[in-house]
Design a protein around this motif. Structure first.
Motif, PDB file in Angstrom:
ATOM      1  N   VAL A  15     -12.864  -3.764  -7.655  1.00  0.00           N
ATOM      2  CA  VAL A  15     -12.223  -2.628  -6.993  1.00  0.00           C
ATOM      3  C   VAL A  15     -11.573  -3.056  -5.684  1.00  0.00           C
ATOM      4  CG1 VAL A  15     -12.696  -0.420  -5.859  1.00  0.00           C
ATOM      5  CG2 VAL A  15     -13.620  -0.878  -8.140  1.00  0.00           C
ATOM      6  N   ALA A  16     -12.226  -3.954  -4.956  1.00  0.00           N
ATOM      7  CA  ALA A  16     -11.639  -4.449  -3.705  1.00  0.00           C
ATOM      8  C   ALA A  16     -10.303  -5.132  -3.963  1.00  0.00           C
ATOM      9  CB  ALA A  16     -12.604  -5.412  -3.023  1.00  0.00           C
ATOM     10  N   ARG A  17     -10.205  -5.899  -5.033  1.00  0.00           N
ATOM     11  CA  ARG A  17      -8.937  -6.552  -5.379  1.00  0.00           C
ATOM     12  C   ARG A  17      -7.856  -5.516  -5.671  1.00  0.00           C
ATOM     13  NH1 ARG A  17      -9.818 -12.071  -8.796  1.00  0.00           N
ATOM     14  NH2 ARG A  17     -11.540 -12.941  -7.581  1.00  0.00           N
ATOM     15  N   ALA A  18      -8.232  -4.482  -6.419  1.00  0.00           N
ATOM     16  CA  ALA A  18      -7.265  -3.439  -6.753  1.00  0.00           C
ATOM     17  C   ALA A  18      -6.812  -2.691  -5.505  1.00  0.00           C
ATOM     18  CB  ALA A  18      -7.891  -2.469  -7.757  1.00  0.00           C
ATOM     19  N   ALA A  19      -7.758  -2.355  -4.639  1.00  0.00           N
ATOM     20  CA  ALA A  19      -7.425  -1.615  -3.425  1.00  0.00           C
ATOM     21  C   ALA A  19      -6.502  -2.428  -2.520  1.00  0.00           C
ATOM     22  CB  ALA A  19      -8.702  -1.233  -2.682  1.00  0.00           C
ATOM     23  N   GLU A  20      -6.735  -3.723  -2.455  1.00  0.00           N
ATOM     24  CA  GLU A  20      -5.872  -4.582  -1.651  1.00  0.00           C
ATOM     25  C   GLU A  20      -4.447  -4.588  -2.190  1.00  0.00           C
ATOM     26  OE1 GLU A  20      -5.442  -7.315   1.659  1.00  0.00           O
ATOM     27  OE2 GLU A  20      -6.829  -5.708   1.086  1.00  0.00           O
ATOM     28  N   MET A  21      -4.307  -4.581  -3.498  1.00  0.00           N
ATOM     29  CA  MET A  21      -2.976  -4.515  -4.099  1.00  0.00           C
ATOM     30  C   MET A  21      -2.301  -3.187  -3.765  1.00  0.00           C
ATOM     31  SD  MET A  21      -3.845  -6.292  -7.802  1.00  0.00           S
ATOM     32  CE  MET A  21      -2.166  -6.246  -8.460  1.00  0.00           C
ATOM     33  N   MET A  22      -3.050  -2.098  -3.794  1.00  0.00           N
ATOM     34  CA  MET A  22      -2.472  -0.802  -3.460  1.00  0.00           C
ATOM     35  C   MET A  22      -2.000  -0.759  -2.014  1.00  0.00           C
ATOM     36  SD  MET A  22      -4.959   1.994  -5.338  1.00  0.00           S
ATOM     37  CE  MET A  22      -4.089   3.398  -4.633  1.00  0.00           C
ATOM     38  N   ARG A  23      -2.760  -1.375  -1.127  1.00  0.00           N
ATOM     39  CA  ARG A  23      -2.405  -1.333   0.293  1.00  0.00           C
ATOM     40  C   ARG A  23      -1.152  -2.139   0.613  1.00  0.00           C
ATOM     41  NH1 ARG A  23      -8.213  -0.935   1.269  1.00  0.00           N
ATOM     42  NH2 ARG A  23      -8.412  -3.169   0.872  1.00  0.00           N
ATOM     43  N   HIS A  24      -0.908  -3.200  -0.158  1.00  0.00           N
ATOM     44  CA  HIS A  24       0.123  -4.153   0.253  1.00  0.00           C
ATOM     45  C   HIS A  24       1.309  -4.278  -0.698  1.00  0.00           C
ATOM     46  CE1 HIS A  24      -2.196  -5.463   3.676  1.00  0.00           C
ATOM     47  NE2 HIS A  24      -3.261  -5.579   2.901  1.00  0.00           N
ATOM     48  N   ARG A  25       1.296  -3.537  -1.803  1.00  0.00           N
ATOM     49  CA  ARG A  25       2.422  -3.622  -2.739  1.00  0.00           C
ATOM     50  C   ARG A  25       3.040  -2.248  -2.944  1.00  0.00           C
ATOM     51  NH1 ARG A  25       0.564  -7.736  -7.628  1.00  0.00           N
ATOM     52  NH2 ARG A  25      -0.502  -9.287  -6.312  1.00  0.00           N
ATOM     53  N   SER A  26       4.307  -2.246  -3.242  1.00  0.00           N
ATOM     54  CA  SER A  26       5.001  -0.987  -3.519  1.00  0.00           C
ATOM     55  C   SER A  26       4.735  -0.564  -4.960  1.00  0.00           C
ATOM     56  CB  SER A  26       6.504  -1.169  -3.311  1.00  0.00           C
ATOM     57  OG  SER A  26       7.029  -2.052  -4.294  1.00  0.00           O
ATOM     58  N   PRO A  27       4.947   0.718  -5.275  1.00  0.00           N
ATOM     59  CA  PRO A  27       4.706   1.176  -6.643  1.00  0.00           C
ATOM     60  C   PRO A  27       5.558   0.467  -7.687  1.00  0.00           C
ATOM     61  CG  PRO A  27       4.900   3.036  -5.152  1.00  0.00           C
ATOM     62  CD  PRO A  27       5.309   1.814  -4.370  1.00  0.00           C
TER      63      PRO A  27
END
Length: 264
Positions: A15-27
């Motif tokens: 989940v931490a990996r996924a959350a990091e992607m959400m914080r730093h990548r555009s949709p």
């Protein structure tokens, strides 16, 4: 009773990996999933990243994701919503989350939900309670509808939306007549997490998709919530709806749901 705590570090890292992607990548580009429904490119990227990580770390456990479906089967199965609340996420509304749950048979036994833009992580494993950011949480002790804050799930879109929305609208109207406030947050995972934390007193969704509900169901139950189907039976992946309620309001809220024109 099985102890699932040994799987929490793996689930939290995923989940931490996924959350990091959400914080730093555009949709990224959006892909239609039907009328007024879509997935973002990032939904797919997160799901594939998390699936690869979990299959390497726990090859004996199956995997079900919202976007690509079942990729592996087993007695136990990880269930992922890579971005719960994609419509919110795409518009920059921070009410969205990563939701990872674990099913053992039909039983939700573990959940990790992270809201990347709110800074909260909710965690639970069967028999070990629920926490937010490492602190124990418990549902509210509310027992009066007039003091209750109730979240209702998104209205239906796509085919037959008008018919599907009749019970949703009827339930909203009934709730509005008797509860303190009705809320539509736009993320089933956050609905159930906030129920577990005592921020709201009921989370009512008149549908049931495992990726939306597994993680939140595990967390809410460990925090003391009642999570049931519309007939009062325990909620599982085959249930028609998902009703998460603090115990002191369970009978009253269930009566309101049953009064809506819902046929299952």
């Amino acid at each position: 009773m099985s102890d699932y705590r040994h799987l929490l570090p793996v689930a939290e890292e995923a989940v931490a990996r996924a959350a990091e992607m959400m914080r730093h990548r555009s949709p990224g580009p959006l892909t239609a999933k039907g009328e007024r429904d879509f997935a973002s490119q990032l939904d797919y990227e997160i799901e594939r990243e998390v699936r690869a990580f979990l299959q390497a770390a726990t090859p004996e456990i199956g995997f079900l994701g919202e976007e690509d479906g079942v990729q592996a089967t087993g007695e136990m199965q990880w269930v992922l919503d890579p971005i719960d609340g994609t419509a919110n996420f795409v518009r920059g509304i921070p009410l969205c989350a990563v939701s990872l749950g674990l099913l053992h048979g039909n039983d939700a036994v573990l959940g990790v939900i992270e809201a990347p833009f709110l800074g909260n992580r909710y965690v639970a494993a069967r028999g070990n309670g629920a926490t937010v950011d490492g602190k124990p949480i418990r549902v509210s002790d509310s027992n009066q509808l007039s003091a209750a804050i109730v979240a209702i799930g998104d209205y239906a879109v796509g085919e037959d939306a008008a018919d599907k929305n009749q019970p949703r609208l009827a339930l909203t109207a009934r709730l509005a007549d008797v509860v303190q406030r009705v809320r539509m947050i736009g993320s089933a995972a956050l609905d159930l997490a906030w129920l577990a934390e005592g921020r709201i007193d009921a989370a009512l969704t008149l549908c049931n998709h495992p990726w939306d509900m597994t993680g939140g169901t595990a967390i809410a139950r460990e925090a003391g919530a009642v999570v049931i189907d519309h007939d009062g039976s325990p909620h599982d992946p085959g249930s028609s709806v998902t009703l998460g309620i603090t115990p002191g309001l369970a009978e009253q809220v269930l009566a309101l749901v049953r009064a809506a024109p819902f046929e299952g």
